[in-house]
Design a protein around this motif. Structure first.
Motif, PDB file in Angstrom:
ATOM      1  N   VAL A 166       0.869  -1.181   0.000  1.00 50.23           N
ATOM      2  CA  VAL A 166       0.000   0.000   0.000  1.00 50.23           C
ATOM      3  C   VAL A 166       0.901   1.224   0.000  1.00 50.23           C
ATOM      4  O   VAL A 166       1.798   1.335   0.849  1.00 50.23           O
ATOM      5  N   ILE A 167       0.688   2.146  -0.937  1.00 45.36           N
ATOM      6  CA  ILE A 167       1.552   3.323  -1.069  1.00 45.36           C
ATOM      7  C   ILE A 167       0.708   4.593  -1.047  1.00 45.36           C
ATOM      8  O   ILE A 167      -0.515   4.556  -1.186  1.00 45.36           O
ATOM      9  N   GLY A 168       1.398   5.739  -0.893  1.00 45.35           N
ATOM     10  CA  GLY A 168       0.715   7.028  -0.868  1.00 45.35           C
ATOM     11  C   GLY A 168       0.442   7.564  -2.259  1.00 45.35           C
ATOM     12  O   GLY A 168       1.080   7.162  -3.246  1.00 45.35           O
ATOM     13  N   ILE A 169      -0.496   8.501  -2.332  1.00 38.68           N
ATOM     14  CA  ILE A 169      -0.895   9.032  -3.637  1.00 38.68           C
ATOM     15  C   ILE A 169       0.238   9.828  -4.294  1.00 38.68           C
ATOM     16  O   ILE A 169       0.363   9.838  -5.525  1.00 38.68           O
ATOM     17  N   GLU A 170       1.090  10.486  -3.498  1.00 41.01           N
ATOM     18  CA  GLU A 170       2.200  11.245  -4.064  1.00 41.01           C
ATOM     19  C   GLU A 170       3.240  10.316  -4.678  1.00 41.01           C
ATOM     20  O   GLU A 170       3.762  10.583  -5.765  1.00 41.01           O
ATOM     21  N   LEU A 171       3.541   9.223  -3.970  1.00 42.37           N
ATOM     22  CA  LEU A 171       4.502   8.256  -4.505  1.00 42.37           C
ATOM     23  C   LEU A 171       3.963   7.605  -5.772  1.00 42.37           C
ATOM     24  O   LEU A 171       4.700   7.394  -6.745  1.00 42.37           O
ATOM     25  N   ALA A 172       2.663   7.309  -5.787  1.00 36.12           N
ATOM     26  CA  ALA A 172       2.050   6.725  -6.976  1.00 36.12           C
ATOM     27  C   ALA A 172       2.158   7.685  -8.161  1.00 36.12           C
ATOM     28  O   ALA A 172       2.449   7.273  -9.289  1.00 36.12           O
ATOM     29  N   ARG A 173       1.949   8.980  -7.897  1.00 37.95           N
ATOM     30  CA  ARG A 173       2.054   9.965  -8.976  1.00 37.95           C
ATOM     31  C   ARG A 173       3.486  10.071  -9.478  1.00 37.95           C
ATOM     32  O   ARG A 173       3.736  10.132 -10.696  1.00 37.95           O
ATOM     33  N   GLU A 174       4.451  10.087  -8.556  1.00 40.32           N
ATOM     34  CA  GLU A 174       5.849  10.232  -8.949  1.00 40.32           C
ATOM     35  C   GLU A 174       6.353   9.021  -9.731  1.00 40.32           C
ATOM     36  O   GLU A 174       7.205   9.153 -10.614  1.00 40.32           O
ATOM     37  N   LEU A 175       5.828   7.853  -9.396  1.00 36.28           N
ATOM     38  CA  LEU A 175       6.260   6.641 -10.090  1.00 36.28           C
ATOM     39  C   LEU A 175       5.379   6.307 -11.289  1.00 36.28           C
ATOM     40  O   LEU A 175       5.681   5.377 -12.045  1.00 36.28           O
ATOM     41  N   GLY A 176       4.286   7.031 -11.442  1.00 32.87           N
ATOM     42  CA  GLY A 176       3.349   6.720 -12.517  1.00 32.87           C
ATOM     43  C   GLY A 176       2.668   5.380 -12.317  1.00 32.87           C
ATOM     44  O   GLY A 176       2.403   4.657 -13.289  1.00 32.87           O
ATOM     45  N   ALA A 177       2.391   5.050 -11.060  1.00 29.88           N
ATOM     46  CA  ALA A 177       1.814   3.738 -10.730  1.00 29.88           C
ATOM     47  C   ALA A 177       0.361   3.878 -10.326  1.00 29.88           C
ATOM     48  O   ALA A 177      -0.094   4.956  -9.919  1.00 29.88           O
ATOM     49  N   SER A 178      -0.374   2.785 -10.431  1.00 28.41           N
ATOM     50  CA  SER A 178      -1.772   2.745 -10.022  1.00 28.41           C
ATOM     51  C   SER A 178      -2.085   1.361  -9.473  1.00 28.41           C
ATOM     52  O   SER A 178      -1.203   0.481  -9.408  1.00 28.41           O
ATOM     53  N   LEU A 179      -3.332   1.163  -9.049  1.00 24.76           N
ATOM     54  CA  LEU A 179      -3.730  -0.126  -8.482  1.00 24.76           C
ATOM     55  C   LEU A 179      -3.463  -1.259  -9.467  1.00 24.76           C
ATOM     56  O   LEU A 179      -3.729  -1.137 -10.669  1.00 24.76           O
ATOM     57  N   GLY A 180      -2.935  -2.352  -8.942  1.00 33.04           N
ATOM     58  CA  GLY A 180      -2.666  -3.525  -9.760  1.00 33.04           C
ATOM     59  C   GLY A 180      -1.287  -3.547 -10.386  1.00 33.04           C
ATOM     60  O   GLY A 180      -0.859  -4.597 -10.898  1.00 33.04           O
ATOM     61  N   ASP A 181      -0.571  -2.395 -10.350  1.00 34.22           N
ATOM     62  CA  ASP A 181       0.779  -2.360 -10.920  1.00 34.22           C
ATOM     63  C   ASP A 181       1.775  -3.046  -9.992  1.00 34.22           C
ATOM     64  O   ASP A 181       1.562  -3.143  -8.773  1.00 34.22           O
ATOM     65  N   LYS A 182       2.884  -3.477 -10.584  1.00 33.56           N
ATOM     66  CA  LYS A 182       3.958  -4.098  -9.823  1.00 33.56           C
ATOM     67  C   LYS A 182       4.946  -3.030  -9.363  1.00 33.56           C
ATOM     68  O   LYS A 182       5.229  -2.066 -10.081  1.00 33.56           O
ATOM     69  N   LEU A 183       5.475  -3.221  -8.158  1.00 33.23           N
ATOM     70  CA  LEU A 183       6.448  -2.291  -7.586  1.00 33.23           C
ATOM     71  C   LEU A 183       7.565  -3.102  -6.952  1.00 33.23           C
ATOM     72  O   LEU A 183       7.301  -4.007  -6.149  1.00 33.23           O
ATOM     73  N   GLY A 199      -3.496  -0.768  -2.678  1.00 35.52           N
ATOM     74  CA  GLY A 199      -4.169   0.350  -2.030  1.00 35.52           C
ATOM     75  C   GLY A 199      -3.371   1.629  -2.121  1.00 35.52           C
ATOM     76  O   GLY A 199      -2.133   1.605  -2.147  1.00 35.52           O
ATOM     77  N   LEU A 200      -4.080   2.760  -2.204  1.00 33.34           N
ATOM     78  CA  LEU A 200      -3.475   4.087  -2.193  1.00 33.34           C
ATOM     79  C   LEU A 200      -4.062   4.876  -1.034  1.00 33.34           C
ATOM     80  O   LEU A 200      -5.271   4.832  -0.808  1.00 33.34           O
ATOM     81  N   PHE A 201      -3.219   5.582  -0.294  1.00 33.90           N
ATOM     82  CA  PHE A 201      -3.697   6.343   0.866  1.00 33.90           C
ATOM     83  C   PHE A 201      -3.330   7.811   0.733  1.00 33.90           C
ATOM     84  O   PHE A 201      -2.425   8.197  -0.022  1.00 33.90           O
ATOM     85  N   ASP A 202      -4.053   8.627   1.497  1.00 36.56           N
ATOM     86  CA  ASP A 202      -3.780  10.060   1.592  1.00 36.56           C
ATOM     87  C   ASP A 202      -3.850  10.443   3.059  1.00 36.56           C
ATOM     88  O   ASP A 202      -4.925  10.520   3.656  1.00 36.56           O
ATOM     89  N   LEU A 203      -2.688  10.669   3.662  1.00 36.18           N
ATOM     90  CA  LEU A 203      -2.612  11.001   5.083  1.00 36.18           C
ATOM     91  C   LEU A 203      -2.738  12.504   5.332  1.00 36.18           C
ATOM     92  O   LEU A 203      -2.627  12.954   6.467  1.00 36.18           O
ATOM     93  N   GLY A 204      -2.951  13.287   4.258  1.00 31.90           N
ATOM     94  CA  GLY A 204      -3.047  14.726   4.436  1.00 31.90           C
ATOM     95  C   GLY A 204      -1.706  15.375   4.647  1.00 31.90           C
ATOM     96  O   GLY A 204      -1.626  16.545   5.029  1.00 31.90           O
TER      97      GLY A 204
END
Length: 407
Positions: A166-183, A199-204
């Motif tokens: 499970v990663i944060g939305i900023e990291l997903a944006r920086e890596l160009g990743a989304s649900l179901g992608d491999k990391l 899963g993607l989270f946003d801790l504010g």
């Protein structure tokens, strides 16, 4: 004039009659008390909501108290350089017998939840993108009792089974990743693992959203070379403001390093305390001004009704009855003013909720008015009214009937 019920006490009859006869003065002081109470209730609710919102945002990704392994003891570099102490290179260390410590912590009444965590630095790799991260190995059912992570999930779900991350939305944006992608996760120990984003989270918090990565506890232990161990234990407390006192106690009892959120955010905590002190001072001076207002009106009332008081004393009214009459006037004024002030405060809060909104129309932060706050403020206003009436009441009770009637 309609006769009053015979069961009403003399003090109540006299007090209400005096208040009715001076309607303008009575109305003016009731409105003054109401405004003061409204300011106190509104300001208390506003500051409480503001502080709760700030604390919630500050601690969105932080435990109230964290237990860490003790720092490694420095060693001397040879007999000739006994005074020269070199600090050992820091490496990931596990808490010895952490299972026994967790059981002991769970039995302490001050602690609401305990969560073991294995964390350390790592890299998240996807294609050509490579980002430094902090890897957290957690037991979700325990971790969410400390950090409200499950309610921060914006896509997918909080699941940390083998092979899942499970990663944060900023990291997903920086890596160009989304649900179901491999990391691919690469730890400093050299171990690597390829995981599926579930899963993607946003801790504010932008930093937390770009650095925090959550996997299962066992997966993190393998990657960070902490087999069977944990790097720290996160605690949620029933009273978060008692974190520093409990931290000092646990450090002495367990030999571990105990970092409280108060120590970690010392400047922020100092600002909160300063805000709380200034708020209490404002409330005190408002109450003081209300008390002087009630006292001044009742002093004028005593002067204006000196002959009536003298007649009542000549007809057999005791000093105690006259004293209680004016004390009752102060209490009635305080109670009516607190009722009016509560209504004014609720109206102000309704207007605030409509005006103080985010660009998307949601409230800037939640403001609640607990019934206890209104009850305490009403009781306080009534008490202030009685205390403010004490001096005029004693003066009225001490009037000589003959002198008062002669004017």
């Amino acid at each position: 004039m309609r006769p009053l019920p015979a069961w009403l006490p003399f003090e109540w009859i006299a007090a209400t009659r005096f208040l009715r006869e001076g309607r303008a003065q009575t109305l003016l002081i009731i409105v003054g008390v109401g405004v003061g109470v409204a300011v106190i209730v509104f300001m208390s609710a506003l500051l409480t909501g503001l502080q709760s919102n700030i604390v919630k945002r500050t601690l969105s990704a932080q435990a109230h108290l964290v237990l860490l392994p003790p720092e490694e003891i420095a060693r001397a570099q040879g007999a000739a350089h006994a005074a020269l102490i070199q600090r050992q290179a820091q490496r990931l260390r596990s808490i010895d017998q952490w299972q026994a410590i967790r059981t002991r912590l769970e039995n302490l009444p001050e602690i609401a939840a305990v969560s073991p965590v294995a964390s350390g630095p790592a890299f998240a790799v996807r294609g050509d993108a490579n980002k430094a991260i902090t890897l957290y190995g957690i037991l979700p059912e325990e971790y969410i009792q400390v950090i409200d992570l499950h309610n921060k999930i914006v896509a997918g779900e909080l699941r940390t089974h083998a092979g899942e991350v499970v990663i944060g939305i900023e990291l997903a944006r920086e890596l160009g990743a989304s649900l179901g992608d491999k990391l691919r996760i690469k730890a400093s120990s050299g171990a690597t693992d390829t995981l599926t984003i579930v899963g993607l989270f946003d801790l504010g918090n932008k930093t937390a959203n770009s650095r925090n990565v959550y996997v299962g506890l066992r997966s993190a232990q393998n990657l960070l070379d902490l087999i069977g161990g944990v790097s720290h234990i996160d605690l949620a407390l029933r009273d978060m403001y008692g974190a520093e006192i409990l931290a000092q106690r646990l450090a002495g009892e367990t030999g571990l390093v105990a970092d409280s959120w108060i120590k970690t955010n010392s400047q922020f905590f100092t600002a909160l305390n300063s805000q709380r002190v200034s708020s209490n001072l404002i409330r005190f001076f408002i109450a003081l001004s209300v008390a002087f207002g009630i006292a001044s009106v009742l002093v004028v009332s005593v002067v204006q009704r000196a002959k009536e008081i003298g007649i009542l004393r000549a007809m057999g009214a005791s000093q105690g009855q006259i004293l209680r009459t004016f004390l009752l006037q102060g209490g009635i004024v305080g109670l009516l003013g607190s009722f009016l002030g509560s209504l004014l405060a609720m109206g102000c809060l309704m207007v605030w909720r409509m005006l103080a909104t985010n660009p998307d129309g949601t409230p800037m932060f939640m403001i609640e008015v607990p019934p206890a706050l209104i009850l305490v403020t009403a009781a306080g206003a009534s008490l202030v009214g009685v205390l403010a009436a004490l001096l005029p009441a004693r003066r009225a009770a001490g009037l000589d009937p003959v002198v008062a009637i002669r004017g």
